[in-house]
Design a protein around this motif. Structure first.
Motif, PDB file in Angstrom:
ATOM      1  N   ALA A 144      -0.449  -4.980   5.393  1.00  0.00           N
ATOM      2  CA  ALA A 144       0.421  -3.803   5.467  1.00  0.00           C
ATOM      3  C   ALA A 144       1.631  -4.076   4.571  1.00  0.00           C
ATOM      4  CB  ALA A 144       0.865  -3.576   6.903  1.00  0.00           C
ATOM      5  N   ASP A 145       2.108  -3.057   3.872  1.00  0.00           N
ATOM      6  CA  ASP A 145       3.191  -3.273   2.915  1.00  0.00           C
ATOM      7  C   ASP A 145       4.493  -3.725   3.580  1.00  0.00           C
ATOM      8  OD1 ASP A 145       4.291  -2.859   0.089  1.00  0.00           O
ATOM      9  OD2 ASP A 145       5.684  -1.694   1.323  1.00  0.00           O
ATOM     10  N   GLY A 146       4.837  -3.119   4.700  1.00  0.00           N
ATOM     11  CA  GLY A 146       6.178  -3.318   5.273  1.00  0.00           C
ATOM     12  C   GLY A 146       6.212  -4.374   6.369  1.00  0.00           C
ATOM     13  N   GLU A 172      -5.532   4.776  10.864  1.00  0.00           N
ATOM     14  CA  GLU A 172      -5.011   4.923  12.235  1.00  0.00           C
ATOM     15  C   GLU A 172      -3.504   4.706  12.306  1.00  0.00           C
ATOM     16  OE1 GLU A 172      -7.433   2.030  14.252  1.00  0.00           O
ATOM     17  OE2 GLU A 172      -9.234   3.032  13.494  1.00  0.00           O
ATOM     18  N   GLY A 173      -2.898   4.237  11.242  1.00  0.00           N
ATOM     19  CA  GLY A 173      -1.444   4.075  11.211  1.00  0.00           C
ATOM     20  C   GLY A 173      -0.927   3.073  12.225  1.00  0.00           C
ATOM     21  N   ALA A 174      -1.650   1.930  12.386  1.00  0.00           N
ATOM     22  CA  ALA A 174      -1.301   0.956  13.428  1.00  0.00           C
ATOM     23  C   ALA A 174       0.124   0.423  13.299  1.00  0.00           C
ATOM     24  CB  ALA A 174      -2.285  -0.209  13.385  1.00  0.00           C
ATOM     25  N   PHE A 175       0.656   0.391  12.087  1.00  0.00           N
ATOM     26  CA  PHE A 175       2.013  -0.151  11.899  1.00  0.00           C
ATOM     27  C   PHE A 175       2.994   0.936  11.478  1.00  0.00           C
ATOM     28  CE2 PHE A 175      -0.958  -3.658  10.966  1.00  0.00           C
ATOM     29  CZ  PHE A 175      -0.629  -4.468  12.046  1.00  0.00           C
ATOM     30  N   GLY A 176       2.626   2.202  11.700  1.00  0.00           N
ATOM     31  CA  GLY A 176       3.513   3.306  11.338  1.00  0.00           C
ATOM     32  C   GLY A 176       3.797   3.287   9.840  1.00  0.00           C
ATOM     33  N   ALA A 178       5.357   1.220   8.077  1.00  0.00           N
ATOM     34  CA  ALA A 178       5.187  -0.091   7.442  1.00  0.00           C
ATOM     35  C   ALA A 178       3.774  -0.261   6.895  1.00  0.00           C
ATOM     36  CB  ALA A 178       5.503  -1.210   8.435  1.00  0.00           C
ATOM     37  N   GLY A 179       2.837   0.581   7.385  1.00  0.00           N
ATOM     38  CA  GLY A 179       1.455   0.476   6.918  1.00  0.00           C
ATOM     39  C   GLY A 179       0.986   1.729   6.195  1.00  0.00           C
ATOM     40  N   SER A 180       1.906   2.489   5.620  1.00  0.00           N
ATOM     41  CA  SER A 180       1.486   3.677   4.863  1.00  0.00           C
ATOM     42  C   SER A 180       0.916   3.257   3.513  1.00  0.00           C
ATOM     43  CB  SER A 180       2.642   4.661   4.693  1.00  0.00           C
ATOM     44  OG  SER A 180       3.700   4.019   4.033  1.00  0.00           O
ATOM     45  N   GLU A 181       1.119   1.988   3.182  1.00  0.00           N
ATOM     46  CA  GLU A 181       0.536   1.433   1.962  1.00  0.00           C
ATOM     47  C   GLU A 181       0.017   0.038   2.302  1.00  0.00           C
ATOM     48  OE1 GLU A 181       3.080   1.771  -1.567  1.00  0.00           O
ATOM     49  OE2 GLU A 181       2.073   0.018  -2.381  1.00  0.00           O
ATOM     50  N   VAL A 182      -1.031  -0.408   1.598  1.00  0.00           N
ATOM     51  CA  VAL A 182      -1.514  -1.775   1.790  1.00  0.00           C
ATOM     52  C   VAL A 182      -1.532  -2.511   0.454  1.00  0.00           C
ATOM     53  CG1 VAL A 182      -2.987  -1.310   3.808  1.00  0.00           C
ATOM     54  CG2 VAL A 182      -3.946  -1.132   1.486  1.00  0.00           C
ATOM     55  N   VAL A 183      -1.471  -3.850   0.572  1.00  0.00           N
ATOM     56  CA  VAL A 183      -1.753  -4.722  -0.558  1.00  0.00           C
ATOM     57  C   VAL A 183      -3.077  -5.402  -0.236  1.00  0.00           C
ATOM     58  CG1 VAL A 183      -1.057  -6.853  -1.712  1.00  0.00           C
ATOM     59  CG2 VAL A 183       0.658  -5.104  -1.181  1.00  0.00           C
ATOM     60  N   ILE A 184      -3.992  -5.403  -1.175  1.00  0.00           N
ATOM     61  CA  ILE A 184      -5.244  -6.141  -1.001  1.00  0.00           C
ATOM     62  C   ILE A 184      -5.213  -7.309  -1.972  1.00  0.00           C
ATOM     63  CG2 ILE A 184      -7.768  -6.026  -1.103  1.00  0.00           C
ATOM     64  CD1 ILE A 184      -7.559  -3.089  -0.446  1.00  0.00           C
ATOM     65  N   GLU A 185      -5.505  -8.494  -1.435  1.00  0.00           N
ATOM     66  CA  GLU A 185      -5.329  -9.718  -2.225  1.00  0.00           C
ATOM     67  C   GLU A 185      -6.576 -10.562  -2.267  1.00  0.00           C
ATOM     68  OE1 GLU A 185      -0.764 -10.833  -1.095  1.00  0.00           O
ATOM     69  OE2 GLU A 185      -2.248 -12.434  -1.072  1.00  0.00           O
ATOM     70  N   GLU A 186      -6.729 -11.229  -3.367  1.00  0.00           N
ATOM     71  CA  GLU A 186      -7.700 -12.310  -3.518  1.00  0.00           C
ATOM     72  C   GLU A 186      -7.411 -13.369  -2.440  1.00  0.00           C
ATOM     73  OE1 GLU A 186      -7.845 -15.937  -6.823  1.00  0.00           O
ATOM     74  OE2 GLU A 186      -6.245 -14.466  -6.810  1.00  0.00           O
ATOM     75  N   PHE A 187      -8.469 -13.945  -1.854  1.00  0.00           N
ATOM     76  CA  PHE A 187      -8.328 -15.001  -0.850  1.00  0.00           C
ATOM     77  C   PHE A 187      -8.105 -16.329  -1.560  1.00  0.00           C
ATOM     78  CE2 PHE A 187     -10.398 -18.343   1.691  1.00  0.00           C
ATOM     79  CZ  PHE A 187      -9.694 -18.223   2.887  1.00  0.00           C
ATOM     80  N   LEU A 188      -7.011 -16.996  -1.226  1.00  0.00           N
ATOM     81  CA  LEU A 188      -6.702 -18.296  -1.840  1.00  0.00           C
ATOM     82  C   LEU A 188      -7.070 -19.412  -0.877  1.00  0.00           C
ATOM     83  CD1 LEU A 188      -3.127 -17.617  -3.294  1.00  0.00           C
ATOM     84  CD2 LEU A 188      -5.313 -17.500  -4.514  1.00  0.00           C
TER      85      LEU A 188
END
Ligand code: AMP
Ligand code: GLY
Length: 423
Positions: A144-146, A172-176, A178-188
């Motif tokens: 979640a972005d926020g 579903e807006g689980a984080f209101g 703070a989750g209106s945007e996501v970052v998707i990342e490579e797994f390190l």
């Protein structure tokens, strides 16, 4: 000086403990504090994220210097408000605290300035997010972005898990908000460590490294928590690697923030993955870590308050910090059920005996006094912290103290420090 610490956790107890020893501190206040902090500071009944309330209390008490512990008020602009009200304050302004407040901002900064970090993309639309997940494949990390109190990061072993995380956060807006945007990342892959530095504009004073233990149970099993224990320094960050972190991550980030008109002041916390290609940033935090702050500060010989004031004033070049050569280690004691549902109000006994253990300090993370009894008032309740020549020595002392605490409703991990001790 009259000093105000904002927050109520183990981090804030450790900050108060260190500040109270400073010859510069005449009176110490904490808002809201906890039962342990109340023994060394005057607690003010104002919540840490009640920015207007904190500013009013600081003015009423004629506070000369404020220190902000948690991220919520920093991201909400508490430093700007206190400084406008004439209260010199340690911590980043809102424009700089965004480095923790928005993971998308942080990733864009790393991307633009070549700061080593996982490959990523930002999304506010589920279908596009899922298409990217399919392209990168699992394992993959969805964030979640926020600010989401440490719960906004999902490490996904399969594409299905990642889709579920997208549904949970975006649909579903689980984080209101703070989750209106996501970052998707490579797994390190690699070993995690964190590194702390005091920063003012382009001045940087390295503090030390630490390692947290986020999973709830021994062997790094179970759900993620705010942190079940920590030690400092982290041997995985050898002096050479710490130099690399300063040169490739900390200094470029600080320079980048200044260049884009968001100069950073305060403590910068870099959450790192030591990958086979070298250290990469997982996250930046705009504050001390909790529990990491506890082992960090018991190793500091110098006057913390003097250093925090110099940081706020831009005089970091005149500060030389001295540290104990010892390692320090904190075992968090939490209420059974944490990080899920847990009851409040169970009675804790035997703390005086634990505190009498040599080289041990027990920081309170979530306690209250009820009818003369010390009771648990949160998920994470105590940070039993010990200093010793090695991590193994500090660990033995910390568990010796833990075993003197009589609190059947509490639990702790029994393996804090295992990576360092296994080396
Ligand atoms: P963060 O709050 O961003 O530090 O993420 C919380 C935890 O998720 C970290 O301490 C890591 O254990 C894990 N994590 C976050 N990002 C990644 C990544 N890109 N690769 C692997 N693990 C990650
Ligand atoms: N212990 C992790 C944090 O403070 O973010």
């Amino acid at each position: 000086m009259k000093v105000l610490v904002v927050g109520s956790g183990g981090r804030e107890h450790a900050l108060c403990w260190a500040i109270a020893r400073s010859p510069l501190c005449d009176a110490l206040f904490c808002a809201p504090g906890n039962a342990g902090i109340a023994a060394i500071a005057t607690c003010l009944d104002v919540a840490a994220d009640d920015v207007a309330g904190i500013v009013a209390a600081a003015q009423e008490q004629a506070i000369d210097f404020a220190v902000i512990g948690p991220e919520g008020p920093l991201v909400a602009g508490i430093v700007d408000r206190l400084e406008e009200a004439g209260v010199p304050t340690f911590g980043p302004r809102q424009s700089a605290a965004v480095i923790e407040g928005s993971k998308g901002f942080m990733k864009d900064l790393c991307g633009r300035f070549g700061i080593p970090s996982a490959a990523y993309a930002r999304f506010d639309e589920p279908e596009a997010a899922k298409a990217y997940i399919h392209r990168l494949g699992a394992p993959i990390v969805v964030k979640a972005d926020g600010l989401a109190a440490g719960k906004g990061v999902v490490v996904c072993r399969t594409e299905n898990e990642a889709h579920a995380a997208i549904d949970h956060i975006l649909t579903e807006g689980a984080f209101g908000a703070a989750g209106s945007e996501v970052v998707i990342e490579e797994f390190l892959t690699g070993e995690e460590a964190s590194f702390f530095a005091l920063v003012h504009g382009t001045q940087v004073l390295p503090l030390a490294s630490a390692q947290d233990h986020k999973p709830a149970f021994d062997g790094d099993e179970g759900p993620n928590t705010g942190g079940m224990g920590a030690y400092s320094p982290a041997p995985v960050l050898t002096p050479a690697l710490a130099e690399t972190v300063m040169d490739t991550i900390i200094r470029p980030t600080v320079a980048a923030m200044a260049e884009i008109g968001r100069p950073y002041t305060g403590v910068l916390y870099a959450g790192l993955m030591i990958t086979p290609e070298g250290p990469k940033v997982l996250e930046f935090n705009a504050r001390f870590g909790d529990p990491e702050c506890q082992p960090l500060l018991v190793r500091l010989k110098s006057d913390l308050l003097e250093a925090l004031i110099a940081c706020r004033d831009g005089r970091l070049d005149r500060i030389k910090l001295e540290w104990h050569d010892d390692a320090a280690l904190t075992v968090v004691m939490a209420t059974r059920g944490y990080p899920g549902f847990y009851p409040k109000g169970s009675v804790i006994r035997g703390l005086e005996r634990a505190e009498a253990t040599p080289s041990v300090a027990v920081f309170h993370a979530g306690t209250a006094l009820q009818n003369g009894h010390l009771v648990a008032d949160a998920g994470r309740v105590l940070g039993v912290t010990a200093r010793g020549p090695t991590v193994a020595d500090a660990q033995a002392l910390a568990y010796q103290a833990v075993d003197l605490i009589d609190w059947p409703e509490g639990f702790c991990r029994r393996d804090i420090g295992w990576r360092a001790i296994g080396r």
